[in-house]
Design a protein around this motif. Sequence first.
Motif, PDB file in Angstrom:
ATOM      1  N   PRO A 468       0.840  -1.194   0.000  1.00 51.91           N
ATOM      2  CA  PRO A 468       0.000   0.000   0.000  1.00 51.91           C
ATOM      3  C   PRO A 468       0.879   1.250   0.000  1.00 51.91           C
ATOM      4  CG  PRO A 468       0.175  -0.864   2.217  1.00 51.91           C
ATOM      5  CD  PRO A 468       0.923  -1.821   1.319  1.00 51.91           C
ATOM      6  N   GLY A 469       0.259   2.416   0.090  1.00 57.75           N
ATOM      7  CA  GLY A 469       1.039   3.649   0.247  1.00 57.75           C
ATOM      8  C   GLY A 469       0.685   4.759  -0.724  1.00 57.75           C
ATOM      9  N   GLY A 470      -0.487   4.663  -1.376  1.00 54.40           N
ATOM     10  CA  GLY A 470      -0.898   5.744  -2.287  1.00 54.40           C
ATOM     11  C   GLY A 470       0.149   5.978  -3.345  1.00 54.40           C
ATOM     12  N   GLY A 538       4.897   2.650   3.181  1.00 51.64           N
ATOM     13  CA  GLY A 538       4.577   1.324   2.659  1.00 51.64           C
ATOM     14  C   GLY A 538       4.537   0.212   3.688  1.00 51.64           C
ATOM     15  N   ARG A 539       3.891  -0.865   3.314  1.00 52.28           N
ATOM     16  CA  ARG A 539       3.906  -2.140   4.054  1.00 52.28           C
ATOM     17  C   ARG A 539       4.089  -3.199   2.973  1.00 52.28           C
ATOM     18  NH1 ARG A 539       3.465   1.290   7.250  1.00 52.28           N
ATOM     19  NH2 ARG A 539       2.142   1.492   9.083  1.00 52.28           N
ATOM     20  N   VAL A 540       5.336  -3.516   2.693  1.00 53.22           N
ATOM     21  CA  VAL A 540       5.653  -4.387   1.554  1.00 53.22           C
ATOM     22  C   VAL A 540       5.606  -5.854   1.987  1.00 53.22           C
ATOM     23  CG1 VAL A 540       7.468  -5.002  -0.101  1.00 53.22           C
ATOM     24  CG2 VAL A 540       7.089  -2.597   0.491  1.00 53.22           C
ATOM     25  N   GLU A 541       5.018  -6.694   1.156  1.00 53.72           N
ATOM     26  CA  GLU A 541       5.075  -8.145   1.410  1.00 53.72           C
ATOM     27  C   GLU A 541       5.855  -8.753   0.248  1.00 53.72           C
ATOM     28  OE1 GLU A 541       3.743  -8.393   4.235  1.00 53.72           O
ATOM     29  OE2 GLU A 541       1.991  -7.078   4.277  1.00 53.72           O
ATOM     30  N   THR A 542       6.997  -9.361   0.573  1.00 54.55           N
ATOM     31  CA  THR A 542       7.888  -9.864  -0.469  1.00 54.55           C
ATOM     32  C   THR A 542       8.104 -11.367  -0.340  1.00 54.55           C
ATOM     33  OG1 THR A 542       9.101  -7.788  -0.175  1.00 54.55           O
ATOM     34  CG2 THR A 542      10.141  -9.460  -1.560  1.00 54.55           C
ATOM     35  N   ALA A 554       8.674 -12.666   3.374  1.00 54.02           N
ATOM     36  CA  ALA A 554       8.960 -11.560   4.290  1.00 54.02           C
ATOM     37  C   ALA A 554       7.773 -10.612   4.386  1.00 54.02           C
ATOM     38  CB  ALA A 554      10.195 -10.795   3.820  1.00 54.02           C
ATOM     39  N   ALA A 555       7.287 -10.448   5.612  1.00 56.48           N
ATOM     40  CA  ALA A 555       6.210  -9.500   5.879  1.00 56.48           C
ATOM     41  C   ALA A 555       6.842  -8.211   6.410  1.00 56.48           C
ATOM     42  CB  ALA A 555       5.247 -10.078   6.894  1.00 56.48           C
ATOM     43  N   ASP A 556       6.266  -7.098   6.061  1.00 62.98           N
ATOM     44  CA  ASP A 556       6.874  -5.816   6.433  1.00 62.98           C
ATOM     45  C   ASP A 556       6.904  -5.628   7.950  1.00 62.98           C
ATOM     46  OD1 ASP A 556       7.458  -2.992   6.740  1.00 62.98           O
ATOM     47  OD2 ASP A 556       7.035  -2.846   4.604  1.00 62.98           O
TER      48      ASP A 556
END
Length: 566
Positions: A468-470, A538-542, A554-556
Amino acid sequence: MLRILFLISLFWIGCKSEPVVKEIISEEGKTVMAQNAGLASAHPVATKIGVDVLKIGGNAIDAAIATQFALAVCYPVAGNIGGGGFMVIRMNDGEVATLDYREKAPGSAHRDMYLDAEGNVIDRLSIDGHLAAGVPGTVDGMVKAFEKYSKLKDWKALIQPSIDAARNGFNISEKQANGFNRTMEKWLDLNTRTNAFTMKSEWKAGDLLKQPELANTLEAIRDQGEDGFYRGWVADSLVAEMNRSNGIISKEDLSSYESVWREPIEGTYRGHSIISMPPPSSGGIALVQLLNILENYDLPSMGFHSPEAIHLVVEAERRIYADRSTHLGDSDYYNVPREALLQKEYAKKRMKNFNSQKATLSSDIKEGNVSKESEQTTHYSVIDEQGNAASITTTLNTGYGSKVVVGGAGFFLNNEMDDFSSKPGFPNVYGLIGNEGNSIKAGKRMLSSMTPAIVTEGGKVKIIVGTPGGSTIITSVLQTIMNIVDFDMTATEATAACRFHHQWTPDMVFEESECLGEELSKILTEMGHKVQSRGKIGRVETILVNADGSKEIAADPRGDDWSEGY
Ligand code: DON
């Protein structure tokens, strides 16, 4: 399943300064090394529901569908059935697909609907309340994904765990309690009926959130598929909710909604292939444009977060966000010059006036000439045992969307109409400006920045990523890919690393919580940049698939995000 405690020593800042070591300790649920399959999402309950589907033989798309419904229950700030999103799929035989279940402008929406008699934008009319909502696309999207790709072929099994979570309740986290309390005043102001969120006047960590009305709605979807949402009592409730205030979504808008399979955006970057979302998201085109530019420079030898590297990335971002504001919009309604923007030659031309020592003023940058042809969104990444991958970003737009809960049906409605350009040049909530390409029209989809992406190498899935993060979504996905491809980081490192962002206007480099450090900010300022610290980005999920086939999920670490695998 192997839980690992990571102690990572990271990153030196630039060639000119002393190495700065950051220690990031990954907590429980943040990183998993899986041999077979796994998923990372913004909430532990949703991750568990998705992984359970993988374990009973569902594929990545089955797990994605179950997780979408679960997030609507346990991550109401962004998880949704009253919003929309994008799903990027890459099957193990190489088939790629992108599903657009973005909201649409209602049939009676029109270009000037958020302007007063003098032509000025009415404050927050496209953000708070009933008129801010677009026609939701999520349920139709899940049905289409299920029909085309489900392996389990058991729709009910994908929704039942979410019904149970809504009916029996789950314990909210501290972050969620704080979010609820911060939003309470708006909820009370914009809703005439009591709902699950306004049952209490103050929430605390550990409180049980039960959502019986949402459970009933999910049962209707379980039993009647998309008719359970777009027709029948749920649709009636939604229209009745519209009529309690100034909303305009009609029964016809609901019954005619269709999500769309679209041709993916594909690009290449240093031996990798990129698959991402086409318009109505700007994400895929902008990501590939940025990578096309960066490929012409030796980023690895510049070094992670060296002034040279940051300057280069910022200058690329400045130019590509200028393109976004003019050239991108819903391609069903506007002629997006997709092929021209994606050309490698165009990327070179765009950097003709790049000065490696000095910032270019955004006021000196216009869109390129091409021939015509809060944490309030959420992303999840999933890979199954067969190597099928799905990357999904879904949203209500800002936190809890319009803040309106559909009376009797228990779900939040989005405020996605604010992603349109209410007036040429007038910034939306993320400071993004737009023009004709993103003007409001009945039935049109508003331009998005959501960038669910899958990166392959040698014909195999390597990275599944999104956030997310617009407006910062595109640049966060970019940096995560760069961190892995150019700076050789693990998924955990790449996800945790400090982020920065530039979007042409305002002419500002945003850094996350002063994480670039004083010295680097000073060097960038001397180069002519304005640097401003802001909250977390952001909340990145990689998910990173290693050469030996193991999957690092990997969860943010910035939120309640959670990864699981086996
Ligand atoms: O589609 C978009 O670009 C926005 N509606 C996304 C909103 C978002 O990421 C909010 N979260 N922080």
